[in-house]
Design an enzyme around this catalytic site. Structure first.
Site, PDB file in Angstrom:
ATOM      1  CE  LYS A  10      -3.944  -2.271   2.236  1.00 52.78           C
ATOM      2  NZ  LYS A  10      -5.008  -2.125   3.285  1.00 52.78           N
ATOM      3  CE1 TYR A  50      -9.566  -2.806   0.228  1.00 55.29           C
ATOM      4  CE2 TYR A  50      -8.745  -0.895  -0.950  1.00 55.29           C
ATOM      5  CZ  TYR A  50      -8.526  -1.999  -0.140  1.00 55.29           C
ATOM      6  OH  TYR A  50      -7.258  -2.287   0.306  1.00 55.29           O
ATOM      7  CG  PHE A  58     -13.354   1.913   7.072  1.00 50.38           C
ATOM      8  CD1 PHE A  58     -12.851   1.260   5.955  1.00 50.38           C
ATOM      9  CD2 PHE A  58     -14.012   1.156   8.042  1.00 50.38           C
ATOM     10  CE1 PHE A  58     -12.990  -0.113   5.798  1.00 50.38           C
ATOM     11  CE2 PHE A  58     -14.154  -0.227   7.891  1.00 50.38           C
ATOM     12  CZ  PHE A  58     -13.649  -0.852   6.767  1.00 50.38           C
ATOM     13  NE  ARG A  86      -7.161 -13.333   5.541  1.00 53.28           N
ATOM     14  CZ  ARG A  86      -7.635 -12.127   5.246  1.00 53.28           C
ATOM     15  NH1 ARG A  86      -7.376 -11.565   4.081  1.00 53.28           N
ATOM     16  NH2 ARG A  86      -8.372 -11.457   6.113  1.00 53.28           N
ATOM     17  CB  THR A  92      -7.073  -5.758   9.879  1.00 58.66           C
ATOM     18  OG1 THR A  92      -7.498  -6.838   9.051  1.00 58.66           O
ATOM     19  CG2 THR A  92      -7.397  -4.442   9.182  1.00 58.66           C
ATOM     20  NE  ARG A 103      -2.320  -5.837   7.314  1.00 64.12           N
ATOM     21  CZ  ARG A 103      -3.389  -6.506   6.890  1.00 64.12           C
ATOM     22  NH1 ARG A 103      -3.863  -7.521   7.582  1.00 64.12           N
ATOM     23  NH2 ARG A 103      -4.002  -6.145   5.768  1.00 64.12           N
ATOM     24  CG  ASN A 113      -3.683  -2.395   6.801  1.00 66.22           C
ATOM     25  OD1 ASN A 113      -3.572  -2.012   5.641  1.00 66.22           O
ATOM     26  ND2 ASN A 113      -4.662  -3.176   7.196  1.00 66.22           N
ATOM     27  CG  HIS A 116      -5.608  -6.404  -0.072  1.00 62.41           C
ATOM     28  ND1 HIS A 116      -6.799  -6.434   0.599  1.00 62.41           N
ATOM     29  CD2 HIS A 116      -5.735  -7.284  -1.097  1.00 62.41           C
ATOM     30  CE1 HIS A 116      -7.622  -7.290  -0.003  1.00 62.41           C
ATOM     31  NE2 HIS A 116      -7.000  -7.815  -1.046  1.00 62.41           N
ATOM     32  CD  GLU A 127      -9.013  -9.255  -3.617  1.00 63.06           C
ATOM     33  OE1 GLU A 127      -9.855  -8.939  -2.756  1.00 63.06           O
ATOM     34  OE2 GLU A 127      -7.880  -9.686  -3.320  1.00 63.06           O
TER      35      GLU A 127
END
Ligand code: CMP
Length: 139
Positions: A10, A50, A58, A86, A92, A103, A113, A116, A127
């Site tokens: 990100k 998203y 948010f 993950r 998250t 993270r 964070n 993704h 995706e």
């Protein structure tokens, strides 16, 4: 089984020049980066990506953040890649993320964070297809 998952490094990661450090954690976990490109997402791309979060409070903040700077989109491949990534990412909320996770080590907040990762095989396929043509993925 060998799976593919979709990953985004990100804007908070590109901004701090830590994409290589994150890729090292990905590779150390046994995942292979089989496609990768640096892009600046349009608002349209971020809103589509998203869409499931459209009603969340948010959502606007999330789209603003994801279009605030470059991102690195990736396809990761490996044994159980979706769950494995993950695990490598961590929770998250970085304050809840396990030691050694991306993270825990790098994320700034629940919004900023750093990474993704897809949550299921169906979403991974959707995706990946949003950002990569088949011939851009080289396993
Ligand atoms: P990601 O896995 O990319 O999918 C949805 C994102 O929404 C999530 O990571 C977070 O970055 C973001 N998010 C989740 N909860 C919040 C929140 N309370 N405030 C801001 N962003 C959030």
């Amino acid at each position: 089984a060998i799976q593919r998952t979709f990953s985004i490094l990100k804007p908070d990661a590109t901004e701090r020049n830590i994409t290589g450090a994150i890729n090292a954690l990905i590779e150390k976990a046994g995942l292979r980066i089989v496609a990768q490109k640096r892009i600046h997402m349009t608002r349209g791309q971020a809103e589509t990506f998203y869409a499931v979060h459209k009603e969340r409070p948010f959502f606007g903040e999330l789209v603003d953040f994801m279009t605030s700077g470059p991102v690195v989109v990736q396809v990761l491949e490996g044994e159980g890649a979706i769950a494995k990534y993950r695990d490598v990412m961590g929770a998250t909320d970085p304050s809840k993320a396990a030691d050694g996770t991306i993270r825990k080590l790098h994320a700034k907040s629940i919004g900023e964070n750093s990474v993704h990762g897809s949550d299921a095989p169906e979403t991974a396929a959707i995706e990946i297809a949003q950002f990569f043509a088949g011939n851009e993925i080289v396993g």
